[in-house]
Enzyme design. Structure first.
Site, PDB file in Angstrom:
ATOM      1  N   ASP A  26       0.859  -1.182   0.000  1.00  0.00           N
ATOM      2  CA  ASP A  26       0.000   0.000   0.000  1.00  0.00           C
ATOM      3  C   ASP A  26       0.899   1.237   0.000  1.00  0.00           C
ATOM      4  OD1 ASP A  26      -1.720   2.097   0.544  1.00  0.00           O
ATOM      5  OD2 ASP A  26      -2.854   1.013   2.069  1.00  0.00           O
ATOM      6  N   HIS A  27       0.896   1.950  -1.110  1.00  0.00           N
ATOM      7  CA  HIS A  27       1.820   3.071  -1.266  1.00  0.00           C
ATOM      8  C   HIS A  27       1.447   4.273  -0.396  1.00  0.00           C
ATOM      9  CE1 HIS A  27       5.244   4.871  -2.869  1.00  0.00           C
ATOM     10  NE2 HIS A  27       4.937   4.981  -4.143  1.00  0.00           N
TER      11      HIS A  27
END
Length: 556
Positions: free
Chosen positions: A528-529
């Site tokens: 999850d950036h």
């Protein structure tokens, strides 16, 4: 403790009525005035309120029963002062009807076009201060027939329809949905048909009041207004049972309902709850008799809407008739597969995914596994690469705590977890499931191997418990026994990362002087950036590669 029997109140002449809803459960604590059951005759329905606060101790009726006046509904246990104040028997749930004598019709004003102009006034409300306009079924200029609904009024316990007193045309309706009106208040005017003007217009009976206890005293009926009093019909004179006209209450103010609209069957309390929550009743499927909407149906509707994937502005996939191109077969998805559709769609739409790839040299790890074959046979416990991956991941999560975290719902905080539970994706005939191995960092490789095998067997035999699929901090999805050199696994939100493992293969590796045949394991790290940046992911994956290449580093 005192126990008393709550009985069916007076029915105003009706021989028997049907129980269409039971609003309390055995053992439930109820307050004074809280609805116990709902009764319905051919033309009316009534909610029976509790006479006192207490606890339900045995319900004598069920939905669908037909009951008569005086039949026992349930037994109420009353404690303390409430018991001392109550007079036996507990429920004299007699009800009174605020009946007004039919009023003669005044000739009214004679318009040029013929017919009389009748003032439409709120009928006697039987002591109620005011009622709410919950639906308007006609507009100015509409032609109506005698008895056609003009609007619907609702009090605390009852809904009632306001019918047209004669054939004619609505001249004005000076109210809107949500207004509160009182007895005698003028609502508008109706011009009767010319033929009807020559004879007095018969007046229907007075409004049936909402049910009240015999101890309550109804307020005196208001005197008829000088204009024609348009009142509500009580065709069967069924006292204390209010006619609920089954129409949707969420129509826009001043708009007539569509002729094709299907009626909505629901009691006043259910309608009020639906308005408070904001539920459109025409979208709710009723499970009660004749499709009546119950409180449980509202709860089910809310749960379904909450579980649905969030609405997006994405264009929809076109609906294609595949049968037009050749033979087809439609196969229903299992519940697990449908859940996967929902969960993966939600994660993909909400999590900005990035995937990083690398190879781990597991030549030494595989040699170590081969050396343990005699011990595997002795323990009857096979060691695959998975338990070693679990240990490596647990160590990596400790060294890189942002991967063992979740983004708080407000998006402004990061929840760091102090435990290490790892999910392992398992393919089953019913679909993909993810059992969770708890406290991976506290278990040996042998314990992890045994637990992973046990959970996988449970998953394939559909014996996993819900608790065994909850609480994961991180997930491993392995395609090692299938093939491929890499893939992009979808993060299982609210986790922030997932490790994909592909098939182990021998590849040439340059050592600076020559190529060597080494056993390598392809790794794919999706993350999850919003929480993890590229440098974090690179360090995490590099740590895994180093540890899997030399298990001695797990001891450091």
């Amino acid at each position: 403790m005192k126990r008393d029997s709550v009985k069916v109140p007076e029915l105003g002449g009706a021989s028997e009525v049907e129980v269409i809803e039971i609003a309390v459960a055995d053992g439930a604590a109820v307050a004074t005035g809280q609805t116990l059951i709902t009764l319905e005759s051919d033309k009316a329905s009534m909610e029976v309120p509790s006479p006192l606060a207490g606890t339900v101790r045995g319900i004598s009726v069920k939905v669908g029963d037909r009951v008569r006046e005086g039949d026992e509904i349930l037994v109420m246990e009353i404690a303390g002062e409430a018991a001392a104040a109550s007079a036996p028997p507990v429920m004299s749930a007699s009800t009174v009807t605020a009946a007004a004598a039919p009023a003669p019709v005044a000739p009214g004003k004679a318009p040029a076009s013929g017919g009389a102009v009748l003032a439409l006034r709120v009928p006697d409300l039987g002591g109620a201060d005011s009622v709410e306009v919950i639906e308007i079924s006609a507009r100015a200029g509409d032609s109506v027939t005698e008895g056609a609904s003009l609007l619907v009024l609702e009090g605390d316990k009852a809904s009632m329809e306001f019918p047209a007193p004669a054939d004619g045309t609505v001249l004005t309706l000076d109210i809107k949905v949500g207004d509160r009106v009182t007895s005698g208040q003028k609502l508008g005017e109706l011009r009767t048909a010319a033929a009807a003007a020559a004879a007095p217009v018969a007046q229907p009976a007075a409004v049936v009041a909402a049910p009240v206890a015999v101890a309550d005293v109804a307020a005196p009926a208001a005197a008829p207004a000088p204009d024609v009093q348009a009142t509500l019909a009580d065709g069967d004179a069924v006292a204390a049972i209010t006619r609920v006209f089954e129409k949707e209450t969420r129509l826009a103010a001043g708009r007539a309902p569509s002729a094709a609209a299907a009626p909505v069957y629901a009691g006043p309390a259910v309608r009020q709850l639906a308005r408070e929550i904001g539920i459109p009743l025409d979208e709710v499927r009723g499970s009660g008799p004749k499709g009546r909407i119950l409180r449980e149906d509202l709860r089910s509707y809310v749960k379904t809407r909450l579980a649905a994937p969030p609405a997006t502005a994405l264009p929809t996939v076109p609906d294609v008739d595949f049968a037009a191109f050749g033979p087809i077969e439609t196969v229903a998805l299992s519940n697990i597969q449908k859940a996967t559709v929902t969960n993966m769609s939600r994660s993909w739409l909400n999590v900005p995914h990035v995937t990083q790839f690398d190879y781990a040299d597991v030549t030494e790890l595989e040699a170590f596994r081969d050396s343990l074959k005699p011990e595997m046979e002795q323990r009857k416990n096979k060691l695959t690469p998975l338990p070693f991956l679990l240990l490596a991941v647990a160590r990596a999560l400790r060294e890189h705590p942002r991967f063992n975290a979740a983004l708080a719902p407000d998006g402004a905080n990061l929840v760091l977890k102090k435990y290490c539970h790892v999910g392992i994706a398992v393919d089953t005939p019913q679909g993909l499931v993810v059992p969770v191995i708890r406290d991976v960092d506290r278990k040996s490789v042998w314990e992890l191997a045994a637990e992973a095998r046990e959970l996988a067997d449970k998953a394939r035999n559909r014996k996993l418990k819900l608790a065994e699929m909850q609480g994961a901090c991180f997930t491993i999805s392995s395609l090692g026994n299938i093939g491929g050199e890499g893939f992009t696994p979808i993060v299982n939100a609210p986790e922030v990362a997932i490790l994909g493992v592909s098939k182990l293969a021998v590849r040439p590796v340059w050592n600076g002087q020559e190529f060597l045949a080494r056993k390598t394991l392809p790794l794919s790290l999706s993350y999850d950036h919003r929480v993890i940046n590229g440098a974090d992911a690179g360090n995490f994956l590099s740590f895994l590669v180093v540890v899997l290449g030399d298990l001695r580093r797990l001891l450091l």
